[in-house]
Design a protein around this motif. Structure first.
Motif, PDB file in Angstrom:
ATOM      1  N   ALA A  31      47.054  63.992 -34.030  1.00 30.21           N
ATOM      2  CA  ALA A  31      47.915  65.215 -34.436  1.00 30.21           C
ATOM      3  C   ALA A  31      47.210  66.654 -33.799  1.00 30.21           C
ATOM      4  CB  ALA A  31      48.395  65.604 -35.146  1.00 30.21           C
ATOM      5  N   PRO A  32      46.657  66.996 -32.652  1.00 24.65           N
ATOM      6  CA  PRO A  32      46.221  68.377 -32.338  1.00 24.65           C
ATOM      7  C   PRO A  32      46.141  69.041 -33.006  1.00 24.65           C
ATOM      8  CG  PRO A  32      48.063  68.026 -30.379  1.00 24.65           C
ATOM      9  CD  PRO A  32      48.209  67.386 -31.607  1.00 24.65           C
ATOM     10  N   ALA A  33      45.028  70.479 -32.481  1.00 25.78           N
ATOM     11  CA  ALA A  33      44.762  71.690 -33.495  1.00 25.78           C
ATOM     12  C   ALA A  33      45.895  71.958 -33.011  1.00 25.78           C
ATOM     13  CB  ALA A  33      43.484  72.286 -33.029  1.00 25.78           C
ATOM     14  N   ASN A  34      46.769  73.085 -34.289  1.00 22.99           N
ATOM     15  CA  ASN A  34      47.320  74.036 -33.319  1.00 22.99           C
ATOM     16  C   ASN A  34      48.779  74.519 -32.868  1.00 22.99           C
ATOM     17  OD1 ASN A  34      45.219  76.400 -34.734  1.00 22.99           O
ATOM     18  ND2 ASN A  34      44.337  76.408 -33.124  1.00 22.99           N
ATOM     19  N   TYR A  35      49.402  73.497 -32.904  1.00 26.84           N
ATOM     20  CA  TYR A  35      50.512  72.670 -32.300  1.00 26.84           C
ATOM     21  C   TYR A  35      51.539  72.887 -32.719  1.00 26.84           C
ATOM     22  CZ  TYR A  35      51.808  68.898 -35.800  1.00 26.84           C
ATOM     23  OH  TYR A  35      51.994  68.479 -36.609  1.00 26.84           O
ATOM     24  N   ALA A  36      52.638  73.401 -32.049  1.00 23.45           N
ATOM     25  CA  ALA A  36      54.147  73.249 -32.975  1.00 23.45           C
ATOM     26  C   ALA A  36      54.871  72.781 -32.921  1.00 23.45           C
ATOM     27  CB  ALA A  36      54.299  74.634 -31.795  1.00 23.45           C
ATOM     28  N   THR A  37      55.519  72.900 -34.151  1.00 20.82           N
ATOM     29  CA  THR A  37      56.736  71.376 -34.640  1.00 20.82           C
ATOM     30  C   THR A  37      57.303  71.335 -33.518  1.00 20.82           C
ATOM     31  OG1 THR A  37      55.818  72.197 -36.935  1.00 20.82           O
ATOM     32  CG2 THR A  37      58.323  71.350 -35.890  1.00 20.82           C
ATOM     33  N   GLY A  38      57.353  69.776 -32.955  1.00 17.48           N
ATOM     34  CA  GLY A  38      58.671  69.790 -31.589  1.00 17.48           C
ATOM     35  C   GLY A  38      58.384  68.272 -31.300  1.00 17.48           C
ATOM     36  N   PHE A  39      58.514  68.173 -30.299  1.00 16.44           N
ATOM     37  CA  PHE A  39      58.858  67.142 -29.830  1.00 16.44           C
ATOM     38  C   PHE A  39      57.389  66.470 -29.650  1.00 16.44           C
ATOM     39  CE2 PHE A  39      63.342  68.227 -30.346  1.00 16.44           C
ATOM     40  CZ  PHE A  39      63.448  67.076 -30.494  1.00 16.44           C
ATOM     41  N   VAL A  40      56.876  65.300 -29.075  1.00 13.70           N
ATOM     42  CA  VAL A  40      55.806  64.317 -28.680  1.00 13.70           C
ATOM     43  C   VAL A  40      56.078  64.036 -27.567  1.00 13.70           C
ATOM     44  CG1 VAL A  40      54.161  63.051 -28.734  1.00 13.70           C
ATOM     45  CG2 VAL A  40      54.623  64.180 -30.971  1.00 13.70           C
ATOM     46  N   SER A  41      55.660  64.415 -25.608  1.00 15.81           N
ATOM     47  CA  SER A  41      55.693  63.820 -24.750  1.00 15.81           C
ATOM     48  C   SER A  41      54.803  63.261 -24.357  1.00 15.81           C
ATOM     49  CB  SER A  41      57.099  64.713 -23.847  1.00 15.81           C
ATOM     50  OG  SER A  41      55.927  65.931 -23.859  1.00 15.81           O
ATOM     51  N   ILE A  42      55.481  62.436 -23.226  1.00 17.21           N
ATOM     52  CA  ILE A  42      54.089  61.785 -22.023  1.00 17.21           C
ATOM     53  C   ILE A  42      54.409  62.360 -20.913  1.00 17.21           C
ATOM     54  CG2 ILE A  42      53.713  59.470 -24.324  1.00 17.21           C
ATOM     55  CD1 ILE A  42      54.763  57.680 -21.917  1.00 17.21           C
ATOM     56  N   THR A  43      53.473  62.167 -19.896  1.00 17.92           N
ATOM     57  CA  THR A  43      53.460  62.397 -18.425  1.00 17.92           C
ATOM     58  C   THR A  43      52.654  61.351 -18.217  1.00 17.92           C
ATOM     59  OG1 THR A  43      53.846  64.910 -18.909  1.00 17.92           O
ATOM     60  CG2 THR A  43      53.232  63.945 -16.902  1.00 17.92           C
ATOM     61  N   MET A  44      53.831  60.703 -16.500  1.00 24.30           N
ATOM     62  CA  MET A  44      53.263  59.658 -15.917  1.00 24.30           C
ATOM     63  C   MET A  44      53.745  60.192 -14.873  1.00 24.30           C
ATOM     64  SD  MET A  44      53.505  56.450 -18.211  1.00 24.30           S
ATOM     65  CE  MET A  44      52.132  55.605 -17.311  1.00 24.30           C
ATOM     66  N   GLY A  45      52.490  60.045 -13.724  1.00 25.70           N
ATOM     67  CA  GLY A  45      53.468  60.010 -12.350  1.00 25.70           C
ATOM     68  C   GLY A  45      53.816  60.969 -12.109  1.00 25.70           C
ATOM     69  N   GLY A  46      54.104  61.894 -12.579  1.00 27.83           N
ATOM     70  CA  GLY A  46      54.848  63.278 -12.635  1.00 27.83           C
ATOM     71  C   GLY A  46      56.262  63.560 -13.118  1.00 27.83           C
ATOM     72  N   LEU A  47      56.366  62.428 -13.862  1.00 28.78           N
ATOM     73  CA  LEU A  47      57.264  61.837 -15.049  1.00 28.78           C
ATOM     74  C   LEU A  47      57.017  61.885 -16.123  1.00 28.78           C
ATOM     75  CD1 LEU A  47      60.793  60.926 -15.032  1.00 28.78           C
ATOM     76  CD2 LEU A  47      59.747  58.751 -15.818  1.00 28.78           C
ATOM     77  N   THR A  48      58.062  63.215 -17.040  1.00 32.11           N
ATOM     78  CA  THR A  48      57.742  63.600 -18.792  1.00 32.11           C
ATOM     79  C   THR A  48      58.761  62.605 -19.192  1.00 32.11           C
ATOM     80  OG1 THR A  48      56.603  65.245 -17.601  1.00 32.11           O
ATOM     81  CG2 THR A  48      57.560  65.417 -19.786  1.00 32.11           C
ATOM     82  N   VAL A  49      58.438  62.277 -20.210  1.00 32.17           N
ATOM     83  CA  VAL A  49      59.278  61.747 -20.611  1.00 32.17           C
ATOM     84  C   VAL A  49      59.282  61.970 -22.282  1.00 32.17           C
ATOM     85  CG1 VAL A  49      60.398  59.522 -19.831  1.00 32.17           C
ATOM     86  CG2 VAL A  49      58.006  59.399 -21.151  1.00 32.17           C
ATOM     87  N   GLN A  50      59.958  62.301 -23.238  1.00 30.58           N
ATOM     88  CA  GLN A  50      60.240  63.285 -24.963  1.00 30.58           C
ATOM     89  C   GLN A  50      60.453  61.815 -25.889  1.00 30.58           C
ATOM     90  OE1 GLN A  50      61.356  67.143 -25.308  1.00 30.58           O
ATOM     91  NE2 GLN A  50      62.920  66.638 -26.421  1.00 30.58           N
ATOM     92  N   GLY A  51      59.648  62.048 -26.546  1.00 30.69           N
ATOM     93  CA  GLY A  51      60.158  60.925 -27.881  1.00 30.69           C
ATOM     94  C   GLY A  51      60.643  61.928 -29.159  1.00 30.69           C
ATOM     95  N   THR A  52      61.670  60.802 -29.782  1.00 30.40           N
ATOM     96  CA  THR A  52      61.962  61.721 -31.185  1.00 30.40           C
ATOM     97  C   THR A  52      61.985  60.608 -32.670  1.00 30.40           C
ATOM     98  OG1 THR A  52      63.777  60.205 -30.716  1.00 30.40           O
ATOM     99  CG2 THR A  52      64.306  62.579 -29.807  1.00 30.40           C
ATOM    100  N   PRO A  53      61.430  61.387 -33.870  1.00 32.82           N
ATOM    101  CA  PRO A  53      61.575  62.470 -34.337  1.00 32.82           C
ATOM    102  C   PRO A  53      60.722  63.585 -33.675  1.00 32.82           C
ATOM    103  CG  PRO A  53      61.479  61.217 -36.090  1.00 32.82           C
ATOM    104  CD  PRO A  53      60.885  60.716 -34.573  1.00 32.82           C
TER     105      PRO A  53
END
Length: 412
Positions: A183-205
């Motif tokens: 988990a990175p420093a100073n991140y805001a509570t929210g959703f984790v996402s990955i970006t690959m080849g111009g496409l961003t997908v978001q995970g839950t919870p």
């Protein structure tokens, strides 16, 4: 017959005049123009492979600027989202059902049936996001490992970017079905996402940063009632049967001094009542005093160093010889009244009802509680006990009464 014949000639002449006038009116006037659009020429596409949902750019000439005139097909599947159109550039989103094959472009009636080939790649997808913390939706920055499970991630970390609600995280390990990051420093509570080849997908919870300022009650405390409407505390398994008294359920700890009531099974209980909607409650009617009664719970995790505020809603009919304090203390437990000054912080509650009376009280009624709060600070990360220290004198008749509607812990 002569009259009829003359009339017939007049009628035919009249009809010829009308027709001449009609066709003359239909001739092209000086302002009439037939618009001819030049045939478009597509010369290339920005990506020849990629995922459904990404944007690709088609380059060429004579596209015009009207998106509605443009149709793009990927393997025969029409793209439903033309993002933008300029005379030399069209940006279009690859449709969800795209098929590998030729790319076709139509602008107005001019069709370029196959100017490029596009290969559709299997899109990545996130199936779950789990923190290594005991509460798997909570991740301490720089401490907890977060695992992103899914499909089609590949194995090249240089082609994948991970973000915690917009804050970039460094990938530790990557497999086609799993990515791990700290988990990175100073991140805001929210959703984790990955970006690959111009496409961003978001995970839950959503992943929660417990070190961020704000209400952290759900992550460090539980069974704390309803702060807004009051009540909602859960009792223990020794709960009342024929009467209203009991003890608070886990993770609350109730010492012997707080158990000044007897339930229907002749078991000593205290600190809880279903009076008014399941509340943390003390009462000393019937000569049943409470001496250094303690009802508390320890935070589920170590609190990060910093400043905190505890607040709670309550109602009181206590008289001046009695006291109820809300306390925060280091370790597992609360100090007794004689050692109250060793606590991290505390606040006393209203106790101005005359002995033997029930009024005045702290509010206009038990359903209209007031709010009290206090601050405390921890210099180093540690667990903290938070709860109530109660000393209530008994009386032959009307004595003391105190209820809590709900509690809240906030990081400042």
């Amino acid at each position: 017959m002569k009259i009829f014949k003359n009339n017939s000639i007049l009628i035919r002449g009249f009809m010829m005049v009308i027709c001449f006038t009609f066709f003359t009116a239909c001739e092209e006037g000086p302002n009439f123009r037939i618009q001819e659009y030049p045939e478009q020429t597509a010369t290339g596409i920005s990506h020849t492979s990629g995922y459904p949902g990404i944007n690709v750019t088609i380059t060429g000439t004579d596209f015009g600027t009207l998106k509605g005139a443009v149709k793009v097909y990927f393997g025969g599947i029409l793209a439903t989202n033309v993002v933008s159109c300029e005379d030399t550039k069209i940006v279009v989103q690859v449709p969800a059902a795209a098929i590998s094959g030729k790319v076709s472009l139509q602008v107005w009636k001019h069709l370029n049936d196959s100017f490029a080939e596009f290969t559709v790649l299997p899109a990545p997808a996130i199936t779950s996001v789990v923190s290594s913390n005991a509460i798997n939706t909570v991740a301490f920055p720089g401490v907890d490992i977060v695992t992103i499970n899914g499909i089609n991630f590949g194995t090249d970390a240089s082609k994948v970017a991970v973000s915690f609600n917009g804050t970039a995280a460094t990938i530790q390990n990557i497999a086609d079905n799993k990515i791990t990051v700290t988990a990175p420093a100073n991140y805001a509570t929210g959703f984790v996402s990955i970006t690959m080849g111009g496409l961003t997908v978001q995970g839950t919870p959503a992943i929660i940063n417990p070190t961020a300022a704000g209400d952290i009650t759900p992550y460090f405390l539980s069974n704390t009632g309803n702060f807004v409407s009051g009540g909602g505390f859960v009792s223990n398994t020794d709960a009342y049967s024929a009467n209203r008294w009991g003890t608070l359920g886990a993770p609350w700890i109730t010492n012997a001094g707080a158990k000044n009531k007897t339930n229907a099974s002749s078991v000593k209980v205290g600190g809880f009542s279903k009076d008014g909607g399941n509340r943390l409650c003390f009462e000393t009617w019937g000569d049943t005093p409470v001496v250094d009664g303690k009802v508390y719970q320890q935070t589920s995790m170590a609190l990060p160093a910093g400043s905190y505020t505890v607040s709670f809603t309550y109602y009181s009919e206590n008289h001046p010889t009695s006291s109820v304090y809300c306390v925060a203390a280091t370790g597992d437990g609360l100090p007794s009244l004689a050692n109250l000054n060793t606590a991290l912080g505390y606040v006393g509650t209203w106790n101005s009802t005359p002995v033997g009376a029930t009024a005045p009280n702290s509010a206009t009624g038990a359903t209209n509680p007031i709010t009290a709060k206090f601050d405390f600070t921890v210099a180093t990360s540690q667990k903290v006990s938070i709860g109530f220290l109660v000393n209530m004198a008994g009386a032959a008749t009307k004595a003391d009464y105190f209820i809590v509607g709900g509690m809240k812990l906030v990081k400042n």
